[in-house]
Write a protein that holds these residues in place. Structure first.
Motif, PDB file in Angstrom:
ATOM      1  N   ILE A  56     -14.061   3.705 -24.541  1.00  0.00           N
ATOM      2  CA  ILE A  56     -14.811   4.874 -25.012  1.00  0.00           C
ATOM      3  C   ILE A  56     -15.024   5.871 -23.879  1.00  0.00           C
ATOM      4  O   ILE A  56     -14.827   7.077 -24.029  1.00  0.00           O
ATOM      5  N   THR A  57     -15.429   5.371 -22.710  1.00  0.00           N
ATOM      6  CA  THR A  57     -15.771   6.270 -21.608  1.00  0.00           C
ATOM      7  C   THR A  57     -14.549   6.699 -20.792  1.00  0.00           C
ATOM      8  O   THR A  57     -14.601   7.686 -20.068  1.00  0.00           O
ATOM      9  N   ARG A  58     -13.439   5.932 -20.886  1.00  0.00           N
ATOM     10  CA  ARG A  58     -12.213   6.218 -20.136  1.00  0.00           C
ATOM     11  C   ARG A  58     -12.455   6.240 -18.635  1.00  0.00           C
ATOM     12  O   ARG A  58     -11.828   6.983 -17.894  1.00  0.00           O
ATOM     13  N   ASP A  59     -13.381   5.404 -18.179  1.00  0.00           N
ATOM     14  CA  ASP A  59     -13.731   5.435 -16.759  1.00  0.00           C
ATOM     15  C   ASP A  59     -14.178   4.049 -16.285  1.00  0.00           C
ATOM     16  O   ASP A  59     -15.348   3.835 -15.977  1.00  0.00           O
ATOM     17  N   PRO A  60     -13.254   3.071 -16.198  1.00  0.00           N
ATOM     18  CA  PRO A  60     -13.655   1.716 -15.824  1.00  0.00           C
ATOM     19  C   PRO A  60     -14.215   1.590 -14.417  1.00  0.00           C
ATOM     20  O   PRO A  60     -15.147   0.820 -14.184  1.00  0.00           O
ATOM     21  N   ARG A  61     -13.678   2.352 -13.467  1.00  0.00           N
ATOM     22  CA  ARG A  61     -14.139   2.232 -12.081  1.00  0.00           C
ATOM     23  C   ARG A  61     -15.598   2.648 -11.935  1.00  0.00           C
ATOM     24  O   ARG A  61     -16.424   1.893 -11.412  1.00  0.00           O
ATOM     25  N   ASP A  62     -15.927   3.838 -12.413  1.00  0.00           N
ATOM     26  CA  ASP A  62     -17.323   4.277 -12.338  1.00  0.00           C
ATOM     27  C   ASP A  62     -18.190   3.484 -13.304  1.00  0.00           C
ATOM     28  O   ASP A  62     -19.374   3.256 -13.050  1.00  0.00           O
ATOM     29  N   GLY A  63     -17.601   3.058 -14.426  1.00  0.00           N
ATOM     30  CA  GLY A  63     -18.346   2.269 -15.403  1.00  0.00           C
ATOM     31  C   GLY A  63     -18.891   0.990 -14.800  1.00  0.00           C
ATOM     32  O   GLY A  63     -20.054   0.621 -15.015  1.00  0.00           O
ATOM     33  N   LEU A  64     -18.069   0.295 -14.028  1.00  0.00           N
ATOM     34  CA  LEU A  64     -18.514  -0.934 -13.376  1.00  0.00           C
ATOM     35  C   LEU A  64     -19.611  -0.645 -12.349  1.00  0.00           C
ATOM     36  O   LEU A  64     -20.546  -1.426 -12.182  1.00  0.00           O
ATOM     37  N   LEU A  65     -19.494   0.487 -11.666  1.00  0.00           N
ATOM     38  CA  LEU A  65     -20.501   0.889 -10.685  1.00  0.00           C
ATOM     39  C   LEU A  65     -21.853   1.083 -11.351  1.00  0.00           C
ATOM     40  O   LEU A  65     -22.883   0.569 -10.900  1.00  0.00           O
TER      41      LEU A  65
END
Length: 389
Positions: free
Chosen positions: A13-22
Motif C-alpha cells: 500500500i505504502t510502496r516504501d518498505p525501507r522507510d516503513g520498517l524504520l
C-alpha cells in the motif's frame, strides 16, 4: 494472516518498505498507549468508514493500537451497520470493523483503562459528546495522559493542497497562528483542524508533537512513509548554532550521526572538531561544518530517519545557506539524497568513489576544492545502503 504477510500488505500500500520498517521500529519502541491519537469526524465515518477500518485492521494486526476518538453519533451509526466485536462478532465477517475494540468509560482512569484494553488486544475507543466537552479539550487531555506526540485528524476532505499544482501541502510550521496556504478554499473540517492546531500547539512545548490532517484512504501512507499523505502541522523547528563544544552533548551528537547513516564512526572522527555546528534542539538533525581556505566543508549532514518527514533537514539546510558560503561537500554515488543535491548544487564532479558538489563558489577555486574533498578520510566503517556524506 502471518506478520510477514501483513507487512507485505502494508508495504504494498505504502510502496516504501525501507522507510516503513524504520517507522514500524519507531512506533514499536513507544509505550503501546502512546502510539497515536486518532480522531475521525462523523462525515468520514458515515461516508468512508470501511476504508478507515481497513487500515486500522492492519495496524491492529501489527500490534499497533491507536487511541480512537469518535463522536457518539458516529458510534450509533456503527452500531446499526456493523456488528460489535466486543460482543463476540467474527472479525473476519465483511460487515464487522475487522478488529476487536473496547469502549473506554469516561469515568474510569484513562491511562490504566487504555493499557488494559491494549493488553487484551483491543483498540481503545473513546466516545465524545460536544455538549459535555469540546474536542480540543478531549484531545489535549488524552494526549497529556497518554504521553502521545501524534494526533491524527481523519477527514473525508483530506489534507490541504496547493490550488495550482494540486499537490498536498505536506508540512506547515506554526509559530503563533496557523499558516493557511494562500489561495486555498477551506472546508468545515479543515477549519476545525486549523482551530485544533492553533489551540494545541500554542501550549504544547514538546518539539516532537505534531497534528496531521489526512484522508481515510491514505492513513497507512501517512504513518509509514517520510513523505506522508497528509498535512502535518508542528512547531517551527529550533535550530541552534554552535562554534564550540560548549553546551553540546557530544556522545548524543555522535550517536545521532551513526544512527542516521547506519554506520559506526571510525575512532579518528571522535577526535575531530567542527568550526560550526547546526543542531536541532532534540538532537534529531545536525550539520557538522569545517572552515577551509576555500569556504565551508559540509562534513556531516545527519537527519534522524523519523525526523525526515518533519522538515528538520530542510530547516538545517536553510541555516547552512544563511551562514556558510561558499559551500562544498561530497556524497557516495549510491546515496539516495543525490537527486536532491543535484537539484540545488551549483556544480558537480564525479568519480567512482564520490560525487563532489559546490555552491556559491568562484570557478577558479573548484580544482582546489575537489582536491581537498578527495583528500578527506573515510569517517565510517564498511559502507551499507545508507551512505555517508
Amino acid at each position: 494472516m502471518k506478520s510477514k504477510d501483513i507487512l507485505s500488505r502494508v508495504f504494498e500500500i505504502t510502496r516504501d518498505p525501507r522507510d516503513g520498517l524504520l517507522f514500524l521500529k519507531e512506533f514499536q519502541s513507544l509505550s503501546p498507549e502512546s502510539f497515536a491519537i486518532l480522531y475521525a469526524d462523523s462525515e468520514t465515518i458515515f461516508e468512508s468508514s470501511e476504508a478507515l477500518f481497513s487500515d486500522l485492521k492492519l495496524l491492529y494486526q501489527l500490534d499497533l493500537f491507536p487511541f480512537v476518538v469518535l463522536e457518539e453519533d458516529s458510534f450509533q451509526y456503527l452500531k446499526v451497520f456493523f456488528p460489535l466485536e466486543q460482543m463476540g462478532a467474527n472479525p473476519n465477517d465483511e460487515k464487522t470493523l475487522g478488529f476487536s475494540y473496547e469502549i473506554i468509560a469516561r469515568e474510569e482512569p484513562l491511562r490504566e483503562s487504555v493499557k488494559t484494553s491494549i493488553q487484551k488486544k483491543k483498540i481503545p475507543i473513546l466516545l465524545w459528546n460536544d455538549e459535555i466537552e469540546k474536542l480540543e479539550s478531549v484531545l489535549d487531555r488524552c494526549r497529556a495522559i497518554l504521553h502521545s506526540s501524534k494526533v491524527i485528524y481523519v477527514s473525508i476532505d483530506g489534507p490541504f493542497k496547493d490550488p495550482n499544482s494540486g499537490k498536498v501541502k505536506s508540512i506547515l510550521q506554526m509559530e503563533n497562528t496557523f499558516p493557511v496556504p494562500s489561495g486555498v478554499t477551506i472546508t468545515e473540517s479543515q477549519k476545525e483542524f486549523i482551530q485544533l492546531s492553533e489551540a494545541m500547539l500554542s501550549k504544547i512545548e514538546d518539539p516532537k508533537f505534531s497534528i496531521v490532517l489526512t484522508s481515510p484512504f491514505t492513513l497507512l501512507t501517512e504513518l509509514f512513509t517520510v513523505k506522508g499523505s497528509g498535512t502535518l502541522v508542528k512547531r517551527k523547528n529550533k535550530i541552534h548554532k554552535f562554534e564550540s563544544t560548549d553546551g553540546v552533548d557530544m556522545v548524543r551528537l555522535f550517536r545521532l550521526i551513526e544512527e542516521s547513516f547506519g554506520k559506526k564512526l571510525k575512532p579518528d572522527f571522535f577526535q575531530s572538531k567542527f568550526d560550526v555546528l547546526f543542531l536541532e534542539e532534540s538532537y534529531r538533525a545536525c550539520a557538522w561544518m569545517q572552515k577551509t581556505e576555500y569556504g565551508y566543508l559540509l562534513s556531516k549532514f545527519a537527519v534522524n530517519g523519523v525526523a525526515r518527514g518533519a522538515g528538520v533537514g530542510r530547516d538545517i539546510w536553510d541555516q547552512i545557506l544563511e551562514h556558510c558560503s561558499p559551500l562544498f561537500w561530497r556524497s557516495k554515488p549510491d546515496n539516495t539524497i543525490n537527486k536532491w543535491y543535484m537539484s540545488i548544487a551549483q556544480g558537480i564532479e564525479k568519480d567512482s568513489s564520490w560525487y563532489y558538489y559546490w555552491l556559491g563558489v568562484d570557478q577558479s577555486l573548484i580544482p582546489g576544492i575537489i582536491s581537498l574533498l578527495k583528500s578527506q578520510p573515510e569517517d565510517f566503517g564498511l559502507p551499507n545502503p545508507s551512505s555517508d556524506v
